[in-house]
Design an enzyme around this catalytic site. Structure first.
Site, PDB file in Angstrom:
ATOM      1  N   THR A  85       0.854  -1.189   0.000  1.00  0.00           N
ATOM      2  CA  THR A  85       0.000   0.000   0.000  1.00  0.00           C
ATOM      3  C   THR A  85       0.883   1.229   0.000  1.00  0.00           C
ATOM      4  O   THR A  85       1.877   1.266   0.727  1.00  0.00           O
ATOM      5  CB  THR A  85      -0.839   0.009   1.290  1.00  0.00           C
ATOM      6  OG1 THR A  85      -1.796  -1.023   1.186  1.00  0.00           O
ATOM      7  CG2 THR A  85      -1.531   1.335   1.525  1.00  0.00           C
ATOM      8  N   GLY A 104     -10.453  -1.612   4.294  1.00  0.00           N
ATOM      9  CA  GLY A 104      -9.434  -1.521   5.337  1.00  0.00           C
ATOM     10  C   GLY A 104      -9.295  -0.109   5.862  1.00  0.00           C
ATOM     11  O   GLY A 104     -10.240   0.694   5.812  1.00  0.00           O
TER      12      GLY A 104
HETATM   13  C1  SD4 Z   1      -5.481  -2.700   4.131  1.00  0.00           C
HETATM   14  N1  SD4 Z   1      -3.748  -1.323   5.020  1.00  0.00           N
HETATM   15  O1  SD4 Z   1      -6.287  -2.805   3.221  1.00  0.00           O
HETATM   16  C2  SD4 Z   1      -4.174  -2.012   3.832  1.00  0.00           C
HETATM   17  C3  SD4 Z   1      -3.197  -3.015   3.328  1.00  0.00           C
HETATM   18  C4  SD4 Z   1      -1.782  -2.570   3.353  1.00  0.00           C
HETATM   19  O2  SD4 Z   1       0.401  -2.822   2.912  1.00  0.00           O
HETATM   20  O3  SD4 Z   1      -1.430  -1.546   3.847  1.00  0.00           O
HETATM   21  N2  SD4 Z   1      -0.875  -3.302   2.871  1.00  0.00           N
HETATM   22  O4  SD4 Z   1      -5.654  -3.170   5.248  1.00  0.00           O
END
Ligand code: SD4
Length: 329
Positions: free
Chosen positions: A189, A219
């Site tokens: 992300t 998320g």
């Molecule tokens: C989530 N925080 O959808 C994101 C995923 C993420 O590095 O950050 N991956 O929960």
């Protein structure tokens, strides 16, 4: 007692509470900050290895006269457009039904915010989030509504499907195991905080979310206060990792509020990770990382597990760093 005196008494009465140590240190923090010099050289900080490329684009945008908001948007657009990335943009891993859905949010220096959640076929979800912020009376648009808004704004829907992501999905289907994963490869992300040469701050966070998530799962990344928070008087923060843990603790908002109370960005990130530890008995099983910057251009980074990398563009140099972590691996 006359009404005016009664009100005055009430105000003075609540003022007496400021003698408690926590409240008084909190109250004096803005005063301290006013004395620290704002950073006016431009700065970009962003999550994971892909942050290096995002920072370059953000920096170029600043050199071309862009604002912190432009820097943030253009920085992550470069990653969203890279369909070889499995965690951001339309090349991202799908949900458990096989559909890639994207989450993004953005905040400007005036405290305005926009967000899109669970949107399909939109190449630049962060730009769509900006349009939500700038062209609607709302902050958040979800799913079909977000997609409809994109079309109304003249954005052509993109049917791209990554063969590799589809193959990974087919492999996952064999076991259909659904649990959070902690290693670096499974996170990418991009959360990016930008400061322009006026010393103004903006931020953005964009993702395809947790791989093989339940349909409709959202998320932390598009949630203002969880995946991202910016307060131009104080600083900004962004998060990556297991979104559920970040949402439960209002992670990025917490980091900014801790800085408001006088903590450095590094201290604030460490305290936020500790809050996650205290609230999660299974903390050993997942990764969360925070990045933060304050108005003086100081930065902080900390994660639950080792392996959280971030890119910092400061003083004209763009470099990759490893954040400290709660567990040492
Ligand atoms: C989530 N925080 O959808 C994101 C995923 C993420 O590095 O950050 N991956 O929960």
């Amino acid at each position: 007692m006359k009404r005016r005196n009664f009100l005055l008494g009430g105000i003075l009465g609540s003022g007496a509470m400021l003698t408690t140590p926590w409240i008084s240190s909190w109250a004096s923090a803005p005063e301290k900050r006013r004395r620290s010099k704002p950073f006016m050289d431009g700065l970009v900080i962003s999550t994971w290895n892909a942050g290096i490329v995002a920072n370059e684009h953000a920096w170029k945008t600043m050199q071309e006269g862009g604002s912190a908001l432009d820097m943030a948007e253009k920085g992550v657009n470069a990653i969203e457009a890279d369909f070889s990335n499995r965690y951001v943009g339309l090349g991202g891993l799908p949900d458990r039904e096989g559909t890639t859905t994207l989450d993004a949010c953005i905040m400007d220096s005036k405290g305005m915010a926009g967000s899109v959640m669970c949107v399909e076929k939109v190449k630049y979800p962060s730009s769509l989030a900006r349009l939500v912020m700038e062209r609607t009376p709302h902050v958040q648009l979800v799913g079909a509504g977000a997609q409809q808004f994109a079309v109304e704004q003249g954005i052509a829907l993109d049917d791209y499907v990554s063969e590799e992501a589809q193959q990974m999905y087919d492999e996952w289907l064999v076991k259909s195991e659904y649990k959070p994963v902690i290693n670096v490869e499974n996170h990418d992300t991009i959360g990016l905080l930008a400061m322009d040469r006026m010393g103004d701050l903006a931020g953005v966070c964009t993702t395809s979310g947790m791989a093989f998530k339940m349909k409709g799962r959202v998320g932390d990344s598009p949630i203002i206060g969880a995946g991202l928070y910016v307060d131009n008087e104080v600083g900004g923060a962004t998060a990556t990792g297991l979104g559920e843990a970040v949402v439960r603790t209002c992670g990025s908002f917490l980091v900014v509020e801790l800085m408001r109370q006088g903590m450095s960005p590094q201290e604030a990130c460490e305290v936020a990770v500790d809050r996650i530890r205290k609230k999660h008995a299974n903390v050993k099983d997942f990764q969360v990382g925070f990045l933060a910057v304050n108005k003086a251009g100081e930065v902080g980074a900390f994660s639950v597990q080792p392996g959280f990398s971030y890119a910092l563009h400061k003083h004209g140099e763009n470099k990759l760093f490893q954040a400290g972590s709660l567990f040492k691996g």
